[in-house]
Design a protein around this motif. Structure first.
Motif, PDB file in Angstrom:
ATOM      1  N   PRO A   1       0.821  -1.208   0.000  1.00 21.30           N
ATOM      2  CA  PRO A   1       0.000   0.000   0.000  1.00 21.30           C
ATOM      3  C   PRO A   1       0.857   1.261   0.000  1.00 21.30           C
ATOM      4  O   PRO A   1       1.985   1.260   0.501  1.00 21.30           O
ATOM      5  CB  PRO A   1      -0.802  -0.115   1.295  1.00 21.30           C
ATOM      6  N   ARG A   2       0.315   2.306  -0.555  1.00 24.25           N
ATOM      7  CA  ARG A   2       1.037   3.583  -0.654  1.00 24.25           C
ATOM      8  C   ARG A   2       1.175   4.216   0.723  1.00 24.25           C
ATOM      9  O   ARG A   2       0.285   4.106   1.556  1.00 24.25           O
ATOM     10  CB  ARG A   2       0.285   4.507  -1.596  1.00 24.25           C
ATOM     11  N   ALA A   3       2.289   4.886   0.947  1.00 21.44           N
ATOM     12  CA  ALA A   3       2.555   5.540   2.228  1.00 21.44           C
ATOM     13  C   ALA A   3       1.990   6.955   2.203  1.00 21.44           C
ATOM     14  O   ALA A   3       2.710   7.946   2.173  1.00 21.44           O
ATOM     15  CB  ALA A   3       4.047   5.563   2.514  1.00 21.44           C
ATOM     16  N   GLU A   4       0.663   7.045   2.211  1.00 25.85           N
ATOM     17  CA  GLU A   4      -0.008   8.344   2.206  1.00 25.85           C
ATOM     18  C   GLU A   4      -1.376   8.194   2.862  1.00 25.85           C
ATOM     19  O   GLU A   4      -1.913   7.092   2.970  1.00 25.85           O
ATOM     20  CB  GLU A   4      -0.162   8.869   0.778  1.00 25.85           C
ATOM     21  N   GLY A   5      -1.915   9.307   3.315  1.00 21.13           N
ATOM     22  CA  GLY A   5      -3.239   9.284   3.936  1.00 21.13           C
ATOM     23  C   GLY A   5      -3.279   8.400   5.174  1.00 21.13           C
ATOM     24  O   GLY A   5      -2.380   8.414   6.009  1.00 21.13           O
ATOM     25  N   ALA A   6      -4.342   7.622   5.284  1.00 20.45           N
ATOM     26  CA  ALA A   6      -4.526   6.749   6.451  1.00 20.45           C
ATOM     27  C   ALA A   6      -3.456   5.661   6.507  1.00 20.45           C
ATOM     28  O   ALA A   6      -3.105   5.191   7.586  1.00 20.45           O
ATOM     29  CB  ALA A   6      -5.915   6.118   6.431  1.00 20.45           C
ATOM     30  N   ASN A   7      -2.940   5.269   5.354  1.00 18.85           N
ATOM     31  CA  ASN A   7      -1.894   4.243   5.337  1.00 18.85           C
ATOM     32  C   ASN A   7      -0.598   4.733   5.972  1.00 18.85           C
ATOM     33  O   ASN A   7       0.223   3.929   6.404  1.00 18.85           O
ATOM     34  CB  ASN A   7      -1.597   3.798   3.907  1.00 18.85           C
ATOM     35  N   LEU A   8      -0.420   6.038   6.033  1.00 21.84           N
ATOM     36  CA  LEU A   8       0.794   6.591   6.627  1.00 21.84           C
ATOM     37  C   LEU A   8       0.917   6.173   8.091  1.00 21.84           C
ATOM     38  O   LEU A   8       2.009   5.917   8.579  1.00 21.84           O
ATOM     39  CB  LEU A   8       0.784   8.114   6.491  1.00 21.84           C
TER      40      LEU A   8
ATOM     41  N   LEU B   1      -0.042   3.347   9.335  1.00 20.08           N
ATOM     42  CA  LEU B   1       0.463   1.973   9.343  1.00 20.08           C
ATOM     43  C   LEU B   1       1.951   1.920   9.028  1.00 20.08           C
ATOM     44  O   LEU B   1       2.687   1.123   9.602  1.00 20.08           O
ATOM     45  CB  LEU B   1      -0.319   1.128   8.335  1.00 20.08           C
ATOM     46  N   TRP B   2       2.400   2.748   8.100  1.00 22.60           N
ATOM     47  CA  TRP B   2       3.810   2.762   7.732  1.00 22.60           C
ATOM     48  C   TRP B   2       4.682   3.279   8.878  1.00 22.60           C
ATOM     49  O   TRP B   2       5.813   2.840   9.060  1.00 22.60           O
ATOM     50  CB  TRP B   2       4.043   3.620   6.494  1.00 22.60           C
ATOM     51  N   LEU B   3       4.161   4.228   9.652  1.00 17.95           N
ATOM     52  CA  LEU B   3       4.953   4.831  10.725  1.00 17.95           C
ATOM     53  C   LEU B   3       4.807   4.103  12.060  1.00 17.95           C
ATOM     54  O   LEU B   3       5.628   4.292  12.949  1.00 17.95           O
ATOM     55  CB  LEU B   3       4.563   6.303  10.888  1.00 17.95           C
ATOM     56  N   ALA B   4       3.776   3.289  12.208  1.00 20.28           N
ATOM     57  CA  ALA B   4       3.532   2.611  13.484  1.00 20.28           C
ATOM     58  C   ALA B   4       4.674   1.661  13.850  1.00 20.28           C
ATOM     59  O   ALA B   4       5.085   1.611  15.014  1.00 20.28           O
ATOM     60  CB  ALA B   4       2.210   1.853  13.442  1.00 20.28           C
ATOM     61  N   GLY B   5       5.191   0.919  12.897  1.00 20.52           N
ATOM     62  CA  GLY B   5       6.272  -0.029  13.179  1.00 20.52           C
ATOM     63  C   GLY B   5       7.529   0.650  13.713  1.00 20.52           C
ATOM     64  O   GLY B   5       8.013   0.311  14.808  1.00 20.52           O
ATOM     65  N   PRO B   6       8.077   1.637  12.970  1.00 24.67           N
ATOM     66  CA  PRO B   6       9.262   2.327  13.489  1.00 24.67           C
ATOM     67  C   PRO B   6       8.992   3.051  14.814  1.00 24.67           C
ATOM     68  O   PRO B   6       9.865   3.077  15.688  1.00 24.67           O
ATOM     69  CB  PRO B   6       9.601   3.334  12.387  1.00 24.67           C
ATOM     70  N   ALA B   7       7.796   3.615  14.988  1.00 27.12           N
ATOM     71  CA  ALA B   7       7.470   4.307  16.236  1.00 27.12           C
ATOM     72  C   ALA B   7       7.470   3.327  17.405  1.00 27.12           C
ATOM     73  O   ALA B   7       7.987   3.635  18.490  1.00 27.12           O
ATOM     74  CB  ALA B   7       6.118   5.006  16.124  1.00 27.12           C
ATOM     75  N   MET B   8       6.901   2.148  17.201  1.00 26.87           N
ATOM     76  CA  MET B   8       6.882   1.137  18.263  1.00 26.87           C
ATOM     77  C   MET B   8       8.298   0.650  18.575  1.00 26.87           C
ATOM     78  O   MET B   8       8.628   0.382  19.732  1.00 26.87           O
ATOM     79  CB  MET B   8       5.986  -0.037  17.871  1.00 26.87           C
ATOM     80  N   LEU B   9       9.124   0.529  17.559  1.00 23.83           N
ATOM     81  CA  LEU B   9      10.518   0.125  17.772  1.00 23.83           C
ATOM     82  C   LEU B   9      11.252   1.161  18.620  1.00 23.83           C
ATOM     83  O   LEU B   9      11.956   0.808  19.570  1.00 23.83           O
ATOM     84  CB  LEU B   9      11.223  -0.067  16.426  1.00 23.83           C
ATOM     85  N   LEU B  10      11.073   2.438  18.299  1.00 21.57           N
ATOM     86  CA  LEU B  10      11.722   3.496  19.080  1.00 21.57           C
ATOM     87  C   LEU B  10      11.184   3.535  20.513  1.00 21.57           C
ATOM     88  O   LEU B  10      11.956   3.714  21.465  1.00 21.57           O
ATOM     89  CB  LEU B  10      11.517   4.852  18.398  1.00 21.57           C
ATOM     90  N   ALA B  11       9.877   3.370  20.675  1.00 24.38           N
ATOM     91  CA  ALA B  11       9.299   3.363  22.014  1.00 24.38           C
ATOM     92  C   ALA B  11       9.843   2.190  22.826  1.00 24.38           C
ATOM     93  O   ALA B  11      10.181   2.348  24.013  1.00 24.38           O
ATOM     94  CB  ALA B  11       7.775   3.292  21.937  1.00 24.38           C
ATOM     95  N   GLY B  12       9.942   1.033  22.210  1.00 28.72           N
ATOM     96  CA  GLY B  12      10.492  -0.135  22.898  1.00 28.72           C
ATOM     97  C   GLY B  12      11.948   0.071  23.295  1.00 28.72           C
ATOM     98  O   GLY B  12      12.359  -0.306  24.397  1.00 28.72           O
ATOM     99  N   ALA B  13      12.719   0.679  22.399  1.00 33.72           N
ATOM    100  CA  ALA B  13      14.123   0.954  22.706  1.00 33.72           C
ATOM    101  C   ALA B  13      14.235   1.946  23.862  1.00 33.72           C
ATOM    102  O   ALA B  13      15.092   1.794  24.745  1.00 33.72           O
ATOM    103  CB  ALA B  13      14.843   1.480  21.473  1.00 33.72           C
ATOM    104  N   ALA B  14      13.378   2.968  23.881  1.00 29.45           N
ATOM    105  CA  ALA B  14      13.409   3.951  24.961  1.00 29.45           C
ATOM    106  C   ALA B  14      13.036   3.309  26.298  1.00 29.45           C
ATOM    107  O   ALA B  14      13.666   3.589  27.324  1.00 29.45           O
ATOM    108  CB  ALA B  14      12.451   5.103  24.642  1.00 29.45           C
TER     109      ALA B  14
END
Length: 149
Positions: free
Chosen positions: A95-102, A104-117
């Motif tokens: 899926p394209r990384a725009e709109g509501a799909n954005l 989903l695209w950002l949730a993975g890296p955000a969760m990784l950073l939160a877990g690391a913190a």
């Protein structure tokens, strides 16, 4: 007997495409483009297969639509846009990384950073606790005196 076994193994080892010879374009360049586009389009019925591998009637319709648009002179992006406009973003394997799909695209890296913190904070807290336990009685008394002020 042996001939049948060899034939069965050959059929299992070769990729099974649902694209029928009557669907294929005579221009090899356009057919290659159609195959490339089809690899990235999901069958709405089968969900785990691309439209080239699916025998579902809707996949056949999608394959024909892709080829019709290519013959009409559309670019690959225009063909994909045409299909997405009619069937939605669900038909895209990526899926394209725009709109509501954005989200989903950002949730993975955000969760990784939160877990690391969180891991860093927990490790740091344990290190401070270990240092506090290593204090002498005089240091503990001084620390208690400072924290009461």
């Amino acid at each position: 007997m042996m001939r049948g076994l060899v034939l069965a193994l050959a059929l299992l080892a070769s990729p099974a495409f649902a694209v029928q010879p009557g669907e294929m374009l005579t221009d090899p360049g356009l057919e290659a483009r159609a195959r490339e586009i089809s690899r990235n389009l999901r069958c709405p019925v089968c969900q785990g297969e691309d439209i080239d591998d699916s025998n579902a009637p809707i996949s056949r319709d999608l394959r024909l639509a892709v080829r019709e648009r290519l013959v009409a002179g559309d670019t690959d992006a225009q063909v994909v846009d045409y299909i997405v406009a009619r069937y939605g973003e669900f038909v895209l394997f990526q899926p394209r990384a725009e709109g509501a799909n954005l989200i989903l695209w950002l949730a993975g890296p955000a969760m990784l950073l939160a877990g690391a913190a969180i891991a860093f904070a927990m490790t740091r807290r344990r290190a401070v606790a270990a240092e506090a336990e290593a204090l002498s009685e005089a240091d503990k008394a001084r620390l208690a005196e400072l924290t009461q002020k």
